[in-house]
Scaffold this motif. Structure first.
Motif, PDB file in Angstrom:
ATOM      1  N   UNK A 258       0.864  -1.179   0.000  1.00 22.69           N
ATOM      2  CA  UNK A 258       0.000   0.000   0.000  1.00 22.69           C
ATOM      3  C   UNK A 258       0.903   1.232   0.000  1.00 22.69           C
ATOM      4  N   UNK A 259       0.661   2.153  -0.924  1.00 24.59           N
ATOM      5  CA  UNK A 259       1.523   3.323  -1.096  1.00 24.59           C
ATOM      6  C   UNK A 259       0.671   4.581  -1.097  1.00 24.59           C
ATOM      7  N   UNK A 260       1.097   5.596  -0.322  1.00 25.33           N
ATOM      8  CA  UNK A 260       0.470   6.922  -0.341  1.00 25.33           C
ATOM      9  C   UNK A 260       1.485   7.903  -0.909  1.00 25.33           C
ATOM     10  N   UNK A 261       1.067   8.629  -1.945  1.00 26.09           N
ATOM     11  CA  UNK A 261       1.917   9.604  -2.619  1.00 26.09           C
ATOM     12  C   UNK A 261       1.258  10.972  -2.554  1.00 26.09           C
ATOM     13  N   UNK A 262       2.044  12.001  -2.239  1.00 23.18           N
ATOM     14  CA  UNK A 262       1.512  13.351  -2.071  1.00 23.18           C
ATOM     15  C   UNK A 262       2.251  14.312  -2.998  1.00 23.18           C
ATOM     16  N   UNK A 263       1.489  15.086  -3.779  1.00 21.74           N
ATOM     17  CA  UNK A 263       2.086  16.110  -4.629  1.00 21.74           C
ATOM     18  C   UNK A 263       2.135  15.715  -6.089  1.00 21.74           C
ATOM     19  N   UNK A 295      -3.757  19.937  -3.774  1.00 20.53           N
ATOM     20  CA  UNK A 295      -2.652  18.983  -3.854  1.00 20.53           C
ATOM     21  C   UNK A 295      -3.165  17.586  -4.185  1.00 20.53           C
ATOM     22  N   UNK A 296      -2.680  16.980  -5.270  1.00 22.68           N
ATOM     23  CA  UNK A 296      -3.099  15.612  -5.563  1.00 22.68           C
ATOM     24  C   UNK A 296      -2.495  14.621  -4.577  1.00 22.68           C
ATOM     25  N   UNK A 297      -3.297  13.658  -4.178  1.00 22.03           N
ATOM     26  CA  UNK A 297      -2.856  12.611  -3.255  1.00 22.03           C
ATOM     27  C   UNK A 297      -3.358  11.277  -3.793  1.00 22.03           C
TER      28      UNK A 297
END
Length: 337
Positions: A258-263, A295-297
């Motif tokens: 599971x990966x969370x990416x910000x920006x 901000x895209x997340x």
């Protein structure tokens, strides 16, 4: 700035005292939009009334620009109240036009006609209803009436704009219009905004900081973008896309994470670059994209295959991605990389 320190408030109910707020501490930094989110009965409206200085707490301190409001004399307390604009729902006067409703506080304060008209004109432009200035409330849509209510709360140039469930019972488009006005009030007028709501989507759309209120207690608070990268955050679980993937989707991959990416850069580039660097096959098997403000997340469930799968995931983590590998199907989380 508004700060709330160790605030408690109880009411007497049919079966005895009911604790509405229990030792609540909250800071609303100047120039930000702070959201307080929680279910019905969590104490949000009580907190809003106390912050608006409409009621007194049983204990604790409310500070406006550093001043303890409990220690203010009546004259200074009235001045402090004028620094807080409260969005009052359902209180537009039916016999006055949209412009007339916005102008009413200025009339009561003795502001002369030219100044009133200039101020009201600017606020009608802010809320996008210049062409509805002469319309009466019963001819406006619910969303338009809600925007007029925000404009009336802004007419005195308050330092803090307080909105209690401003999108309640509004449709999607009408709610978006109200939130846009609140965001413009912060960006164009410099207002500090406090929104209390039961809708996590409101917080996701406009808030910088958030506090989670449950059963009268603040159980989580912080910067919203920081919280969505905290694997223990309950706010993040509400705001991030759900991962809804069948068990068989994870089959055939060497690693599932599971990966969370910000920006913009992280969401757009990290996965393709990790694939190119390490020759790993990376597939998105669940999750999706959202936005926190502008901000895209992303929250993805990834299937990663290849001899360098672990290295690829480690590289993503080194560049700010929150990575949690799953080692026993979709529900077995081993550790965060």
């Amino acid at each position: 700035m508004i700060t709330v320190e160790n605030l408690s408030k109880s009411f007497w109910g049919n079966t005895g005292p009911v604790v509405a707020l229990d030792d609540v501490t909250l800071e609303v930094p100047t120039g930000t939009i702070t959201g307080v989110v929680g279910p019905s009965g969590s104490g949000k409206s009580t907190l809003a009334r106390l912050v608006a200085l409409q009621e007194r707490p049983d204990s604790g301190v409310i500070r406006v620009d550093g001043f303890n409001t409990a220690a203010l004399d009546p004259r200074r307390l009235r001045a402090a109240r004028r620094r807080i604009g409260v969005v009052a729902k359902g209180e537009l006067l039916p016999q006055r036009t949209a412009a007339g409703n916005i102008a009413l506080p200025l009339e009561q304060a003795g502001v002369d006609g030219p100044q009133r008209r200039e101020k009201v004109g600017k606020l009608l432009d802010l809320i996008g209803l210049t062409d509805k200035a002469a319309r009466y409330p019963d001819t406006l849509t619910p969303g338009q009436r809600a925007r007029v209510e925000v404009a009336r709360a802004l007419v005195g140039d308050p330092g803090l704009l307080l909105a209690d469930d401003p999108t309640h019972e509004l449709g999607t488009d009408a709610a978006a219009g109200v939130l846009t006005v609140l965001d413009r009030a912060r960006a164009e007028l410099g207002a500090t905004v406090l929104v209390v709501t039961s809708d996590a989507g409101v917080v996701r759309r406009i808030a910088d900081d958030v506090a989670l209120l449950e059963s009268g207690k603040v159980t989580e608070r912080g910067n919203l973008l920081a919280l969505v990268q905290d694997p223990t955050s309950r706010v993040a679980r509400e705001l991030l896309p759900a991962i809804d993937a069948p068990e068989e989707a994870a089959a055939g991959h060497d690693r599932v994470a599971e990966v969370v990416l910000v920006g913009f850069a992280a969401v757009g580039a990290l996965l393709p670059e990790a694939t190119a660097r390490y020759g790993a096959a990376i597939s998105v098997i669940g999750g999706g994209l959202t936005r926190i403000g502008e901000t895209p997340v992303a929250r993805f469930l990834l299937g990663v295959s290849g001899g360098h799968a672990d290295a690829a995931l480690g590289w993503i983590a080194e560049r700010g991605g929150l990575v949690r590998q799953r080692v026993s199907g979709l529900h077995g989380i081993a550790a965060a990389a």
